[in-house]
Design an enzyme around this catalytic site. Sequence first.
Site, PDB file in Angstrom:
ATOM      1  N   GLU A 175       0.826  -1.219   0.000  1.00  0.00           N
ATOM      2  CA  GLU A 175       0.000   0.000   0.000  1.00  0.00           C
ATOM      3  C   GLU A 175       0.859   1.268   0.000  1.00  0.00           C
ATOM      4  OE1 GLU A 175      -2.810  -0.645   3.235  1.00  0.00           O
ATOM      5  OE2 GLU A 175      -4.115  -1.754   1.887  1.00  0.00           O
ATOM      6  N   GLU A 387      -5.369  -8.485  -1.293  1.00  0.00           N
ATOM      7  CA  GLU A 387      -6.069  -8.340  -0.009  1.00  0.00           C
ATOM      8  C   GLU A 387      -7.526  -8.041  -0.298  1.00  0.00           C
ATOM      9  OE1 GLU A 387      -4.620  -5.569   2.942  1.00  0.00           O
ATOM     10  OE2 GLU A 387      -2.542  -6.132   2.553  1.00  0.00           O
TER      11      GLU A 387
HETATM   12  C1  BGP Z   1      -4.655  -3.039   4.692  1.00  0.00           C
HETATM   13  C2  BGP Z   1      -3.316  -3.472   5.207  1.00  0.00           C
HETATM   14  C3  BGP Z   1      -3.313  -4.725   6.004  1.00  0.00           C
HETATM   15  C4  BGP Z   1      -4.581  -5.042   6.724  1.00  0.00           C
HETATM   16  C5  BGP Z   1      -5.851  -4.595   6.045  1.00  0.00           C
HETATM   17  C6  BGP Z   1      -7.092  -4.581   6.882  1.00  0.00           C
HETATM   18  O1  BGP Z   1      -4.741  -1.655   4.606  1.00  0.00           O
HETATM   19  O2  BGP Z   1      -2.402  -3.708   4.145  1.00  0.00           O
HETATM   20  O3  BGP Z   1      -2.148  -4.746   6.755  1.00  0.00           O
HETATM   21  O4  BGP Z   1      -4.523  -4.937   8.057  1.00  0.00           O
HETATM   22  O5  BGP Z   1      -5.749  -3.333   5.479  1.00  0.00           O
HETATM   23  O6  BGP Z   1      -7.141  -3.420   7.662  1.00  0.00           O
HETATM   24  P1  BGP Z   1      -7.403  -3.458   9.195  1.00  0.00           P
HETATM   25  O7  BGP Z   1      -6.388  -4.371   9.753  1.00  0.00           O
HETATM   26  O8  BGP Z   1      -7.239  -2.066   9.655  1.00  0.00           O
HETATM   27  O9  BGP Z   1      -8.786  -3.968   9.375  1.00  0.00           O
END
Ligand code: BGP
Length: 489
Positions: A175, A387
């Site tokens: 990201e 993701e």
């Molecule tokens: C993305 C990141 C991850 C992950 C995911 C979910 O932005 O790359 O590391 O955690 O989001 O977000 P969160 O953990 O805040 O629910």
Amino acid sequence: MSFPKGFLWGGAVAANQCEGAYLEGGKGLSIPDMLLGGDVNTPRTFCPKIEEGVFYPSHTAIDFYHHYKEDIALFAEMGFKCFRFSINWARIFPNGDDAAPNEEGLKFYENVIDECKKYGIEPLITLNHYEMPFELVKKYKGYYNRKTIDLFVKYAVTCFERFKDKVKYWLTFNEINMPIMEPKMGNLYSVGVMQDVDLQRTAPCKFPELTDVPQERIEALHNQFVASAKAVIAGHKINPNFMIGNMICHITWYPLTPNPKDLLEDQRRDSICNDICGDVQVRGEYPYFARKFYQDLGVDTSFMDNEEDKKIIKEGVVDFYTFSYYMSNCVTVQEGVDQVKGNMMGGAKNPYLKASDWGWQIDPDGLRWTLNKLASRYPNTPLMVVENGFGAFDKVEADGSIHDDYRISYFREHIKAMHEAVKDGVPLIGYTTWGPIDLVSAGTGQYAKRYGFIYVDKHDDGSGDFARSRKDSFFWYKKVIESNGEDLV
Ligand code: BGP
């Protein structure tokens, strides 16, 4: 037309969110080790030094460091073709600028890779998933200092050399667009830029209290582009078969109304949040609108005219484009409309969509839209969704079962949307769901925000024995993979 043969079905995690063992095996402190958890309404807290008697989620996480064999066996049971994980830089170079790498750290990842290969699971490695060694933040101000470019490249080359015959798929920065979208969090989390005033605080502080210096964060992002491109160039020399990708947090925007001003704002958001980074890494140059956006922030953009950097960025373009997709947002110029939260950024509430308990709007059609947008913007570039997932509270029944039909339904609709995109002609090569096993949330630091097909007995107060168990979604995803995405019932 179905998902292509060899489609990379699997799941994705990040070292700091799953490994724990934060000082074992010679590891140094990395940025997330300095953070406390929050919740949907409470931002995370940054601690300039580790406080005694306080629970830091990354210090134990889900103890993947000691459970990786069991966890990979469970992924194999679901039929994973691919497992995306990150290497924590501070396990390899504990201070970031050490002369020699830490063999124990390299050996740990070698074991993880070998365990994957044992089951025919293809590793996909992220080199930097918000895991810069904290020493580099203190000593160099992270990527704002150009020395960090070469330190990252040295670390990347160390990993490439060591695993060149075992790993084909790599991502440079997770990201990478975060400092554009979430300035305060991005300053620290993503580019490791902190001001002395924050580093020298005597008490922990919430993220929104941290100081933002746009010039430094934007230049640091530029330096990450250079670092990423140099790593791509070096990686291809080490193994020409490497597939090295970028990774963008794709925030999909819709105009809330047909007011042309909403449409203009929608275009602006999409360009800035998503396309600046995508264009640099795939096309090898900044899009025309980047300079004005930066100047509007008060940033001196002379760094964009560095001829040597331009050459490197042009040469070091990625082999494939990967992104995270969780939700979509609306934009409007109207004031006083209902707002929702989201990943990195919230927006206006979309009356057609429902949201998770964390306010992230559920929008499978937005994934199809995004895949088509990316396929036309970056022709002939393979795409991968690395993701996608649904953070939710799970309830464990008396017999230990977990009926997470809400999660199954989220995935079912998103997989259908990907299938439609494949039929549209999008060159999609894989799909790794976020958090196939429960882990620590990046945004809130919670365990309670669960993403997994596999439940982990660990809780926000630090209790729990790390025991793993299969949720209903575990058996469902196994069928999906077995049928190459055909059986979604
Ligand atoms: C993305 C990141 C991850 C992950 C995911 C979910 O932005 O790359 O590391 O955690 O989001 O977000 P969160 O953990 O805040 O629910």
